[in-house]
Write a protein that holds these residues in place. Sequence first.
Motif, PDB file in Angstrom:
ATOM      1  N   LEU A 127       0.823  -1.201   0.000  1.00  0.00           N
ATOM      2  CA  LEU A 127       0.000   0.000   0.000  1.00  0.00           C
ATOM      3  C   LEU A 127       0.862   1.257   0.000  1.00  0.00           C
ATOM      4  O   LEU A 127       0.554   2.237  -0.681  1.00  0.00           O
ATOM      5  CB  LEU A 127      -0.936  -0.002   1.207  1.00  0.00           C
ATOM      6  N   ALA A 128       1.946   1.228   0.767  1.00  0.00           N
ATOM      7  CA  ALA A 128       2.823   2.395   0.805  1.00  0.00           C
ATOM      8  C   ALA A 128       3.436   2.676  -0.558  1.00  0.00           C
ATOM      9  O   ALA A 128       3.754   3.825  -0.883  1.00  0.00           O
ATOM     10  CB  ALA A 128       3.927   2.175   1.845  1.00  0.00           C
ATOM     11  N   ALA A 148       0.556   8.993  -0.002  1.00  0.00           N
ATOM     12  CA  ALA A 148       0.515   9.162   1.448  1.00  0.00           C
ATOM     13  C   ALA A 148      -0.557  10.156   1.845  1.00  0.00           C
ATOM     14  O   ALA A 148      -0.862  11.103   1.108  1.00  0.00           O
ATOM     15  CB  ALA A 148       1.879   9.619   1.958  1.00  0.00           C
ATOM     16  N   ALA A 149      -1.136   9.956   3.033  1.00  0.00           N
ATOM     17  CA  ALA A 149      -2.173  10.864   3.509  1.00  0.00           C
ATOM     18  C   ALA A 149      -1.607  12.218   3.879  1.00  0.00           C
ATOM     19  O   ALA A 149      -2.307  13.226   3.821  1.00  0.00           O
ATOM     20  CB  ALA A 149      -2.881  10.250   4.715  1.00  0.00           C
ATOM     21  N   ALA A 161      -0.806   2.686  10.923  1.00  0.00           N
ATOM     22  CA  ALA A 161      -0.981   3.952  10.215  1.00  0.00           C
ATOM     23  C   ALA A 161      -1.822   3.773   8.956  1.00  0.00           C
ATOM     24  O   ALA A 161      -2.527   4.691   8.543  1.00  0.00           O
ATOM     25  CB  ALA A 161       0.375   4.554   9.858  1.00  0.00           C
ATOM     26  N   LEU A 162      -1.743   2.586   8.346  1.00  0.00           N
ATOM     27  CA  LEU A 162      -2.501   2.304   7.128  1.00  0.00           C
ATOM     28  C   LEU A 162      -3.626   1.307   7.388  1.00  0.00           C
ATOM     29  O   LEU A 162      -4.042   0.584   6.490  1.00  0.00           O
ATOM     30  CB  LEU A 162      -1.571   1.775   6.033  1.00  0.00           C
ATOM     31  N   ALA A 163      -4.105   1.276   8.632  1.00  0.00           N
ATOM     32  CA  ALA A 163      -5.149   0.308   8.992  1.00  0.00           C
ATOM     33  C   ALA A 163      -6.409   0.514   8.170  1.00  0.00           C
ATOM     34  O   ALA A 163      -7.029  -0.457   7.705  1.00  0.00           O
ATOM     35  CB  ALA A 163      -5.462   0.414  10.483  1.00  0.00           C
ATOM     36  N   HIS A 191     -10.894   7.835  -1.511  1.00  0.00           N
ATOM     37  CA  HIS A 191     -10.584   8.701  -2.653  1.00  0.00           C
ATOM     38  C   HIS A 191      -9.095   8.664  -2.963  1.00  0.00           C
ATOM     39  O   HIS A 191      -8.686   8.594  -4.126  1.00  0.00           O
ATOM     40  CB  HIS A 191     -11.026  10.130  -2.338  1.00  0.00           C
ATOM     41  N   ARG A 192      -8.267   8.692  -1.940  1.00  0.00           N
ATOM     42  CA  ARG A 192      -6.816   8.656  -2.145  1.00  0.00           C
ATOM     43  C   ARG A 192      -6.392   7.310  -2.723  1.00  0.00           C
ATOM     44  O   ARG A 192      -5.533   7.240  -3.605  1.00  0.00           O
ATOM     45  CB  ARG A 192      -6.102   8.937  -0.822  1.00  0.00           C
ATOM     46  N   VAL A 193      -6.994   6.223  -2.237  1.00  0.00           N
ATOM     47  CA  VAL A 193      -6.664   4.892  -2.740  1.00  0.00           C
ATOM     48  C   VAL A 193      -7.030   4.770  -4.218  1.00  0.00           C
ATOM     49  O   VAL A 193      -6.225   4.325  -5.052  1.00  0.00           O
ATOM     50  CB  VAL A 193      -7.385   3.810  -1.914  1.00  0.00           C
ATOM     51  N   VAL A 194      -8.239   5.147  -4.564  1.00  0.00           N
ATOM     52  CA  VAL A 194      -8.704   5.034  -5.948  1.00  0.00           C
ATOM     53  C   VAL A 194      -7.921   5.967  -6.855  1.00  0.00           C
ATOM     54  O   VAL A 194      -7.552   5.612  -7.974  1.00  0.00           O
ATOM     55  CB  VAL A 194     -10.214   5.329  -6.026  1.00  0.00           C
TER      56      VAL A 194
END
Length: 436
Positions: free
Chosen positions: A282-283, A288-289, A304-306, A404-407
């Motif tokens: 994922l990283a 990154a957020a 942190a990425l739960a 939204h960040r993931v997509v």
Amino acid sequence: MAALTLREVLDLDPVRASEPALLAGEGALDRPVRWVHSSEVYEGANFLDGGELLLTNGFGLMDADEEVRRRYVRELAARGAAGLAVEVGRSLPQMPPEVVDEARRLTLPLLALHRVVPFVRITEAANRAIVARGLSGRSVVRPWGGDHTAALLADLADRAALNQPEVEARSALAGFHPGPGARLVGVSVHGTREVGAVDRAVRLLGGAAVLRAPFPGDVLALLALPVGGGFRSGDPVRAVQEAFRTAADAGLTVAVGHAVDAGSGWLRWSDTLRAARTTLELALTVPAAEPPAPEGPLVTSARALALERELTRGGIDTNRDRLDRLVQHTLGPLLAWEAAHPSDLVRTLEVHLRHGCSPTRTAALLHIGRQSLYQRLERIESLLGLEIDDPDLLGELLAAVCAHRVVRGRSAGGAVTGRRSSAGSTGLVAARGGAA
């Protein structure tokens, strides 16, 4: 290479120290021994799968009648036991003649151990030798050759078919001895095949025990932090993150798994390694957020990425439609505004939510003044028609901005600035065919 034989087990120092006498089965000493167990239950045959050497102090045979003793030997032979070793002289004064007779009739190797040697010493030495022989025999088909540590880490990360005695024996063979109460933390490092960053972090952590091995493009490690260790933070995960921020070179990506108890079983060992591996993917694929540090490594953790891990369970592509619906339902007016006006409202909202809606912290992270932040927050609330600090909305809003960040990251081809982005490009994943 052939499996370890009963004859070779008898030649091990702890076994020889027990002064064994072979009473039956002289012609079966070259049969392979798959594992060595100890049991004081005379129904122990029920727990065998075949190929085991069973150790017992004979207590369960002491008050049994002749037929029960004969049946005990017959059941062991029927289960394919490699042999039976009985300690005599303490609980059992001498080997019962019917046990010897039945073992001879069935050609089951029967040993009388005349000196007391802790069974744990015998099982540890024998099983360690069995594991070493088995790994040597498998090395020709494994992508990491004869590296026993790499093979163990890969099996744990893939949750291969293992059992606790095997994991403990293989760990001991690799020199990994977590102390009582130790906390285990899995780590996955991307961007290098050198283990130096792991070793430097271990030194900063006061010499924690470690299993570590390089894979193509990555390093996987399992750290054991002792109780009351030399690290400053009482939180093992935070302590490991702090150590890698100091020890890892710029440009590396480090993912830290959960902290688990060393005594909680090999499945929990597997859990923290798998969490580190999926967190690393994922990283490498999701923006990154928060703004990354301008220099140094990117160090993140499963905690942190739960939310990202939960939203993408089963894969990003599998969840894309669901995530798109969540984003549009919750953030539709905000996205429409951003499409027509250059702004950074969605990212501002996520940073604000992730930091407890603290204006001071949010403004500092975004490198803007508090007044500018207030203007952005007012605009967000106006567009969405809600108050963003409403407790009933926090969960939905945070899930939506994260989705939204993931997509967005996957729609951009998985590109993450300055870092290799393919989820399948992590070394262990590439070697083992994908992450869980």
